[in-house]
Scaffold this active site. Sequence first.
Site, PDB file in Angstrom:
ATOM      1  N   GLU A 272      35.825  -4.868   9.736  1.00 39.78           N
ATOM      2  CA  GLU A 272      36.329  -4.247   8.511  1.00 39.78           C
ATOM      3  C   GLU A 272      35.567  -2.977   8.151  1.00 39.78           C
ATOM      4  O   GLU A 272      36.173  -1.960   7.797  1.00 39.78           O
ATOM      5  CB  GLU A 272      36.269  -5.248   7.347  1.00 39.78           C
ATOM      6  CG  GLU A 272      37.083  -6.517   7.549  1.00 39.78           C
ATOM      7  CD  GLU A 272      38.579  -6.284   7.655  1.00 39.78           C
ATOM      8  OE1 GLU A 272      39.039  -5.164   7.341  1.00 39.78           O
ATOM      9  OE2 GLU A 272      39.290  -7.210   8.078  1.00 39.78           O
TER      10      GLU A 272
ATOM     11  N   GLU B  83      44.334  -2.528  14.806  1.00 40.99           N
ATOM     12  CA  GLU B  83      43.581  -3.789  14.833  1.00 40.99           C
ATOM     13  C   GLU B  83      42.785  -3.905  16.128  1.00 40.99           C
ATOM     14  O   GLU B  83      41.647  -4.382  16.132  1.00 40.99           O
ATOM     15  CB  GLU B  83      44.528  -4.980  14.682  1.00 40.99           C
ATOM     16  CG  GLU B  83      45.187  -5.100  13.318  1.00 40.99           C
ATOM     17  CD  GLU B  83      44.192  -5.160  12.167  1.00 40.99           C
ATOM     18  OE1 GLU B  83      43.065  -5.658  12.363  1.00 40.99           O
ATOM     19  OE2 GLU B  83      44.532  -4.701  11.063  1.00 40.99           O
TER      20      GLU B  83
ATOM     21  N   HIS C 220      37.719  -0.453  10.917  1.00 36.84           N
ATOM     22  CA  HIS C 220      38.690   0.288  10.103  1.00 36.84           C
ATOM     23  C   HIS C 220      38.045   1.439   9.331  1.00 36.84           C
ATOM     24  O   HIS C 220      38.743   2.360   8.904  1.00 36.84           O
ATOM     25  CB  HIS C 220      39.379  -0.657   9.119  1.00 36.84           C
ATOM     26  CG  HIS C 220      40.253  -1.679   9.774  1.00 36.84           C
ATOM     27  ND1 HIS C 220      41.160  -1.360  10.756  1.00 36.84           N
ATOM     28  CD2 HIS C 220      40.355  -3.026   9.593  1.00 36.84           C
ATOM     29  CE1 HIS C 220      41.794  -2.457  11.144  1.00 36.84           C
ATOM     30  NE2 HIS C 220      41.321  -3.482  10.452  1.00 36.84           N
TER      31      HIS C 220
END
Length: 713
Positions: free
Chosen positions: A451, A509, A455
């Site tokens: 995370e 992802e 990202h």
Amino acid sequence: MDEQSISQYYADQPPTVVSLAIKPHFEALTDEQKLYAHNISRAAFLGTRIVLRQVSPESEGIFDFIITLHKSCNGNWSKLQKEAGLGDEALQSFLNYATQFLGNLGNYKGFGDSKFIPRCPPETIDALASAVPMAKEALRKSGVDAAAFYATTSQPAKMHLGFPDKGHLSTYYPDSPDITQDEIEQISTFMAEKKLLPENTRLKKTSDGNFQLLIASGLSKPPPEGGDAGPETVFDLLEKLSGKKLELVFGDHIEEMAKIALHIKKAGLHAANDRQKQMMDHYGKSFGSGSLNAFKESQKLWVKDIGPMVETNIGFIETYRDPANVRGEWEGLVAMVNKERTKAFQKLVDSAPSMIPKLPWGSDFEKDKFSAPDFTSLEVLTFNGSGIPAGINIPNYDDIRQTIGFKNVSLGNVLGAKAPHEPIPFIHPDDLDTYRNNRDLAFEVQVGIHELLGHGTGKLLQETSPGTYNFNHASPPISPLTNKPITTYYKPGQTWSSVFGGISASYEECRAECVAMALSCDFDILAIFGLTTPDTSSDKMDSPAGDVLHAAYLSMARAGVAAVEYWDPHTRKWGQAHMQARFSILKTFLSAGEDFCTLSHKKSKDDLSDLTVRIDRGKILTVGRKAVEGYLRKLHVFKCTADVEAGRELYEEMTGVDRWWEGVVRKEVLRKKVPRKVFVQASTAVEGEGKVVLKEYEASVEGMIRSWAERDV
């Protein structure tokens, strides 16, 4: 479809039902914080029917059928069983189906996008409907009959969500069986030019060949000052759609959106500070008027609301289930901060500036400045949507992420939810203890890096407005893949998802998972989570940190094997973005060489009943990391430079499924598949003198159904 093909769509028997424990964290809040949490929780759950409509035409009717049955007998299913003349097996099969349905908020899997069907025969549905006339009426009003619960045998492609012109189902394009992927993409391009964001919309093709953009709002007309595109509501389309019109139609989900806006305004009365109050004002404006510009303002304030006791986010957020990857599913999160577990994640944030340079690309492909985000461990009170993730990195708007920042959250009680005696297929007996003892911490580390540094990294090289660039256009960056100046970049109005289209969600992802795989090899990061190593580098893998790293690589490899459950051989399409990504990472492991990753089975090539996947622990830091970084470098550079042609070619190659995987491995994966967890969540209500009370439910099929019946949505 034959019976063998249909059998893969049967509902789990039994489903894995677990409870999201929250009581001590909720009870620690003040009365004002509880009222704030309650109203946003209520707003989140009031979006339930929106999610149902976003899944399938029949989902809302099935939901009403289940809830009406429960209310008719007040959860005394044995009483209803006798009235309907059902046997024990038939009733239990229906309850199992109902529980999985409520856990996914629809009759297509939230994780996998394939339809699931009851194991009981249609006669069971008919008997229940006959025993409860109001339930029968609920189906009739929705135009649903018993057949809608079951397989579309004459149209097998409709067992999967996807583009309608490919034969699949998508209610993001309602009543539009002949709308094409090309038309959807053409209108997306037109909307971008008009600065109309798509997340809270659905697109309908009318009988005369024109189009309606349905905008979720609590009002049936645009506000007096006009919508996000100004006062105009009808547009002439261009290029391939020249001669056709696009009409903006406000008031999609109007009843739900009006109620949601009301509870958001109530929440604002109990906000902890002015920033939260302003955030609720922008949410309320967005949900009432349909303005996504107002929603973006709420997200800017949300990013700046650092360390709240009650964390929340709500709206049309993730685009995984729209085949075009642009329209968002309704979801709502309300959670309490776990301060102790948050400390480790804050240390991870603090370490980010020293970790990012270790990734396999230069500074030209990274943000000019890393804006340290808020990263908290949360205990979930409410997460309403088609599934609950383990971690979140939002907002998804690139301009906000690049200029203001983002937030990361790890959902602690989701990560910690356990089902007793859960089987663990495809792990070799010699690795089982290491895997079982370390998988939870390995997953927490993986989620944290994924995370924050997955990202949260990367710079999209853009022409931000005509003639203005966020990189040196006269002397472009040198690609680490070709050692030549880059030749592609994002043009004005283009975004990551608009350029990469349908592969964008899974591709991103995969990139984030690869970042986690690469950086988890750095023992400084593992030390943040309390994992120690010997002083000598040669012994690092022979340590608790080495055990966790080994478990992390085993977990990814095992997930790659299990991923083929989500590959459909009939449509030759992936049904789940994360699992498509994990399959490609397994292929990266297997192609790394030196027997770093191997598939082990002692029987014949066609008998994989003893199949396991193994990782050579001693080669993770060398062979494994090198292979992952090579793949990651390509994914990253293609994304940063808008090189969709090269990116698509790479990703389609790495996620391609050959006949052995499809015909032999998948058969064994389906035979051994473990049901995904469905979570029973608590409810809140205001009683007495304005006090909020919490009600938790037992982790059972009966408890799941009762929890939804008592929410009255």
